[in-house]
Design a protein around this motif. Structure first.
Motif: not given
Length: 390
Positions: A175, A179-180, A182-183
């Motif tokens: 997870t 996050n990286s 998703l940008k």
């Protein structure tokens, strides 16, 4: 070079179906991109080939002449790339009107969007595994240093690339690294970052495989996991959390079990400077055994010589909250159906566990898995407080 690779190199704006028998896209004809559909049932062989074009500019051919050319090239060319190169060369040299009937190509495409997306996808063409016919998804596959195969399936919105927003995707990674990704709002950029993550995590996944293969894990695990449930003794479980970036460093450890069972291990964890015990020169399992001063890890399952007697001995506490059970109120307890597992639960505890794990009540029942051994469990909800909470 294979015929498929040859097609990709010579005609980069043609998109194949999954079985490569239908190719849809654009080719350069008369200095203009023209949408075409090629049906090649025996790809790469060109038996019974069909060539359809959606719009017609100035070609000095009629349908009969075109059919003759196709028939001639079918005899002289053995495979689709060779055939298509020859046909396009003839069409580009012709002048006048091509009197073909209007052809209905099954998948209409926006040519500018199609060209833009295909060109972007093929920046990393050696990793392209699949492109869906309607250009809604592209799947890339890549191997890490140890040969494990990883894939990312990227959803391409209908408004892309005119409007760029964060792209949706399916990938199996921890997870923290999600996050990286998703940008990112560019297909090529998303795969490039995914590729870098795979390189970063390769040695962590070596450790993951070692833990899965040697530590008698409770439950099943994927390459997205960084937490592991490891049995230290029969009724003591250690939840081990690995830092995937510093995977050889001392992991985070939490103990679960009855106080009388966990106390000796917790005292040892509190007493020593754990970093002085944990060594990068030892296997993960050896480090755990030295840390807890045990000769071996407990087995995930243990044979029970007398299941009824074992149940009577261990049914006085809940395996989730470790609180006492009321033996006289058995309808408020749930026993695992696996005769190799001695887990017993408060009904409210197991219901809450299942709900938190994603189970949805149906017909006044919950279906899930035993937290101890992952045996399937079906729990009736009527008459319990859990129903009032939901």
């Amino acid at each position: 070079m294979s015929e498929l690779q040859d097609m990709f190199e010579k005609f980069p704006l043609l998109l194949p179906s999954n079985d490569n028998t239908v190719w849809i896209g654009v080719v350069l004809l008369k200095s203009q991109y023209q949408q075409v559909e090629i049906i090649c049932p025996s790809f790469p062989n060109i038996e019974n080939i069909q060539f359809n074009i959606s719009t017609y500019e100035n070609f000095n051919l009629d349908q009969f002449e075109l059919n003759k050319i196709i028939e001639q090239f079918s005899k002289n060319a053995n495979v689709l790339p060779e055939f298509l190169s020859s046909l396009i060369d003839v069409l580009n040299k012709s002048t006048g009107l091509l009197t073909l009937p209007q052809v209905n190509i099954s998948h209409k495409i926006n040519q500018d969007r199609f060209c833009s997306i295909i060109q972007e996808i093929k920046i990393w063409d050696k990793y392209v595994y699949d492109i869906e016919e309607n250009l809604c998804f592209v799947t890339y596959k890549i191997n890490d240093e140890s040969g494990r195969q990883h894939s990312i399936k990227i959803h391409i919105p209908i408004e892309y690339p005119a409007i760029k927003k964060s792209l949706e995707f399916d990938a199996t990674i921890p997870t923290f690294f999600m996050n990286s990704l998703l940008k990112i709002n560019i297909i090529s950029g998303l795969f490039e970052e995914f590729k870098n993550i795979i390189a970063t995590l390769s040695h962590f996944w070596d450790l993951h495989d070692e833990i899965v293969n040697t530590c008698n894990l409770i439950g099943t695990y994927s390459l997205a996991d960084v937490k592991y449930r490891i049995p230290i003794e029969k009724h003591v479980i250690a939840i081990i959390e690995i830092d995937p970036i510093n995977h050889l460093s001392l992991p985070r450890i939490e103990l679960y079990g009855r106080i009388e069972d966990t106390d000796k291990f917790q005292k040892r964890l509190n007493k020593f400077e754990l970093n002085s015990i944990w060594s990068t020169d030892k296997s993960f399992k050896d480090n755990l055994m030295e840390l807890f001063e045990i000769k071996d890890l407990a087995s995930q399952y243990e044979e029970i010589e007398n299941p009824i007697e074992e149940f009577e001995q261990n049914s006085n506490y809940c395996f989730i909250c470790y609180g006492d059970l009321d033996k006289n109120s058995k309808k408020h307890t749930k026993v695992c159906a696996n005769n190799k597992c001695d887990a017993v639960y408060h009904m409210s505890c197991i219901c809450e566990w299942m709900l938190n794990s994603g189970s949805t009540p149906a017909f006044k029942h919950l279906q899930g898995k035993c937290p101890q051994c992952e045996e399937k469990l079906l729990v009736a909800l009527e008459d319990f407080d859990i129903m009032k909470k939901n």
